[in-house]
Design an enzyme around this catalytic site. Structure first.
Site: not given
Length: 422
Positions: A20, A23
């Site tokens: 994550e 991202h």
């Protein structure tokens, strides 16, 4: 037991967080507003805000997400004629917009909305006691409703406003970080385990089973077996196993080297349930040497290639012969990880590398709701020169997510039944 649970949870936390973070980092680099960086799904367990992003830890450890402005339906729409309250900053720009509890707000202006644009023009016009007043809206203004503050997202801070390349990088960065993490973990494992020595000249003890003759004779990991009953063992582990098996319930004289010390021990092999011959409870360790930088990098690269081949082979077998029992959800993964964690940090590091690589590859599959599917939509947009209808794309991802979630529930239920039934 506590250490095993801690290491298992830590491993999953690191793998998901790295994904994550990929991202999050590249979205921020592109100027996209990242509303939330979440590990897990479901109810919040812990939350804190830093800069513009809410960092949360959630109950269900099935993954995570970096929620970017423009991917989900944006703020509650304010309509002309609606009464709101606003608070201005020192530059007379709107810094907060209140949608409820208007009578209890202090140091605010209350008025009826005549015009408002929170995406492009960043301005609003209010009718305050019959007088029209025009204000600029701060690009980081907050909307407040029901005790929740939500930052507005001007058009240039939304995901869809960025180039195809910027959006693709923000999506691909998650799996990319998993690949990089896997490479680092494979390299770390090589540094811990070393490089196997070709044509070793001795047998070295790797593991000792508690309560077995080798343990009772105070043998230790790393001891080298020189002779058994006067017979030189050298590198022939098979010969050693043959001598032990033939000496069930018979005392044996061993010569053992521990560092610079050579000593003799007497131990008696005994039988184990379901196995033939005598056993003393040792597992050999392949002799190894320290790995150089080039060997570490090359070995990690080879491990990436070999493991990738095994993962895709597993995908093919699953498609050709689908069986629910062949699937493993979070329950089975946690179970296997716990078993591997008991073997030590070296094996857990290798397993973490495999899981990180698997997560990166799986997320690139062209399955709706996964990163691979989103990259396909971006590729189609690049070829067409215009984006696909966001509503249609959103529906595809929603259906895909729902199907994956239902499959996860089914697999988890199957895993729980398997544990209950032994």
């Amino acid at each position: 037991m506590v250490q095993v649970v801690f290491l298992t949870v830590l491993m999953f936390f690191v793998i998901v967080t790295v994904h994550e973070w990929g991202h999050y980092y590249f979205a921020k680099r592109a100027g996209i507003l990242v509303r939330e960086f979440a590990i897990g799904f479901g109810p919040k367990l812990f939350s804190y805000k830093r800069n513009e992003t809410q960092f949360t830890l959630r109950l269900l450890p099935f993954g995570g997400y970096a929620r970017m402005a423009g991917e989900d339906p944006e703020l509650v729409e304010i309509q002309p004629g609606q009464t709101i309250a606003v608070r201005l900053d020192k530059d007379q720009k709107v810094k907060r917009i209140y949608l409820d509890q208007l009578d209890t707000r202090k140091n605010v202006l209350r008025g009826e909305v005549q015009f408002i644009d929170l995406e492009e023009r960043l301005s609003l016009r209010l009718d305050v006691d019959g007088e029209l007043q025009q204000y600029e809206v701060h690009p980081q203004a907050m909307m407040v409703a029901k005790g929740t503050e939500t930052q507005i997202a001007p058009k240039n801070r939304q995901f869809g406003s960025k180039t195809v390349g910027q959006r693709s990088l923000a999506i691909f960065a998650g799996p990319l970080m998993n690949f990089l993490l896997a490479f680092v973990l494979f390299a770390l494992h090589i540094q811990m385990a070393g490089i196997p020595i070709e044509n070793p000249t001795y047998v070295q003890i790797g593991e000792i089973t508690k309560g077995m003759p080798a343990d009772e004779a105070d043998l230790r990991e790393g001891d080298i077996i020189e002779t058994i009953n006067g017979t030189a063992i050298g590198p022939d582990y098979a010969k050693m196993i043959e001598l032990i098996a033939a000496s069930k319930d018979k005392a044996m004289d061993w010569t053992v080297r521990r560092g610079d010390e050579v000593f003799n021990v007497t131990l008696t092999p005994r039988s184990m349930e379901g196995q033939e011959g005598g056993k003393v409870g040792i597992i050999p360790e392949l002799p190894s040497r320290s790995a150089g930088f080039g060997e570490t990098v090359g070995g990690a690269g080879n491990a990436m290639v070999d493991t990738t081949g095994i993962i895709f082979q597993g995908f093919r077998q699953l498609i050709q012969q689908f069986n629910m029992d062949d699937l493993g959800g979070p329950v089975r993964t946690f179970e296997v990880t716990g078993q591997i964690a008991k073997q030590g940090i070296e094996q857990l590091t290798y397993w973490a590398a495999i899981l990180s690589l698997y997560l990166g590859i799986f997320n690139l599959l062209p399955i709706p709701a996964l990163d691979g599917s989103r990259l396909i939509f971006l590729g189609v947009e690049a070829l067409r020169g215009k984006p696909i209808d966001p509503n249609r794309e959103g529906m595809v991802h929603f259906v895909g997510f729902a199907m994956l979630f239902l499959l996860m529930i089914a697999v988890t239920y199957n895993d729980i039944l398997r544990l209950i039934n032994g």
